[in-house]
Write a protein that holds these residues in place. Structure first.
Motif, short mmCIF file in Angstrom:
data_model
loop_
_atom_site.label_atom_id
_atom_site.label_comp_id
_atom_site.label_asym_id
_atom_site.label_seq_id
_atom_site.Cartn_x
_atom_site.Cartn_y
_atom_site.Cartn_z
N ARG A 179 16.95 4.01 0.46
CA ARG A 179 15.93 4.73 -0.30
C ARG A 179 14.82 3.84 -0.84
NH1 ARG A 179 17.39 10.50 -1.14
NH2 ARG A 179 19.24 10.62 0.13
N ASP A 180 14.85 2.56 -0.49
CA ASP A 180 13.76 1.69 -0.93
C ASP A 180 12.45 2.18 -0.32
OD1 ASP A 180 12.57 -0.89 -1.94
OD2 ASP A 180 12.14 -1.06 0.20
N PRO A 181 11.44 2.43 -1.19
CA PRO A 181 10.19 3.03 -0.69
C PRO A 181 9.54 2.26 0.46
CG PRO A 181 10.22 3.07 -3.08
CD PRO A 181 11.41 2.27 -2.65
N PHE A 182 9.50 0.95 0.36
CA PHE A 182 8.85 0.18 1.43
C PHE A 182 9.65 0.28 2.73
CE2 PHE A 182 7.86 -3.94 3.60
CZ PHE A 182 6.55 -3.63 3.90
N TYR A 183 10.96 0.15 2.63
CA TYR A 183 11.80 0.29 3.83
C TYR A 183 11.64 1.68 4.43
CZ TYR A 183 15.87 0.37 6.90
OH TYR A 183 16.69 0.48 8.01
N LEU A 184 11.65 2.67 3.59
CA LEU A 184 11.54 4.05 4.07
C LEU A 184 10.19 4.30 4.73
CD1 LEU A 184 13.27 6.41 4.29
CD2 LEU A 184 13.02 6.81 1.86
N LEU A 185 9.14 3.77 4.13
CA LEU A 185 7.80 3.93 4.70
C LEU A 185 7.73 3.29 6.08
CD1 LEU A 185 4.73 4.51 4.56
CD2 LEU A 185 4.48 2.36 3.30
N ILE A 186 8.14 2.05 6.17
CA ILE A 186 8.05 1.33 7.45
C ILE A 186 8.97 1.96 8.50
CG2 ILE A 186 8.43 -0.88 8.61
CD1 ILE A 186 5.96 -0.76 6.75
#
Length: 203
Positions: free
Chosen positions: A23-30
DNA sequence: AAAACGGGGGC
DNA sequence: GCCCCAGTTTT
């Protein structure tokens, strides 16, 4: 009612929900950008491989395009996406202090981020009440008579009128699972479908 | 509104 | 070998 019944059955069918996404935003975005037009069987290991080397906007913004291309070569459109990951990271650092914004209007300004990707980030990473409409949600919503629409944008608007708000964030994951295994684009397995008795396609 | 991007997996 | 896939951008 009809919608609640559909969602309730899907939750029963997939009790653990949609995978255990990071659920980390950066991981999820990428990883969501990588998943565009690419099966998640390919996307998940590729995202993990990428993040084992480059796990922050700082590292990704200064990486060589060639290095990223090598890391994500298995996903579709990998050459275009490699440059976009760098551009996204640079824009995050330049305009958002390296933090992924939790606003649809800001997210869609990022290169390679459209409405579907933005809404996935909002619902999965930020727990916002939004409906991420991909081809599965679009197809199933129409097939089951929840909406009658031609485009995903239209589907998002119409679904918001029909689905209770506290269910918005879960319908994407549930319909993706359902759409991949049962309610498939071609030759859906209607004979083994738990919606058999209520699906308008069969009545 | 339609074309373009594109490698991997299912059949 | 052919077709489709957790879309978005460009023409």
């Amino acid at each position: 009612m009809y919608v609640e019944q559909i969602i309730s059955r899907l939750k029963e069918l997939y009790p653990e929900g949609y995978l255990q996404v990071n659920r980390d935003p950066f991981y999820l975005l990428i990883s969501t950008v990588l998943s565009q037009r690419t099966r998640d069987e390919v996307t998940i290991p590729t995202s993990q491989r990428l993040f084992s080397v480059l796990d922050t906007p700082e590292k990704m913004a200064t990486a060589d395009v060639d290095e990223i291309q090598e890391l994500i070569r298995d996903v579709g459109f990998y050459k275009v996406k490699s440059q976009r990951l760098i551009d996204i990271s640079r824009m995050l650092l330049d305009e958002y202090e390296g933090i992924v914004p939790d606003d649809i209007n800001e997210l869609v300004k990022l290169p390679g981020v459209g409405r579907k990707t933005a809404n996935c980030v909002l619902s999965y990473a930020f727990d916002k009440d939004v409906i991420a409409v991909d081809t599965h949600v679009h197809r199933i919503s129409n097939r089951m008579g929840l909406v009658e629409t031609d485009t995903p944008e239209e589907t998002e608007i119409e679904l918001e009128k029909v689905v209770p708000k506290d269910m918005w964030k879960e319908i994407n994951g549930l319909m993706v699972l359902f759409g991949k295994s049962i309610c498939k684009p071609v030759s859906p397995k209607c004979d083994k479908c738990i919606m058999n008795d209520i699906c308008p396609k069969l009545i």
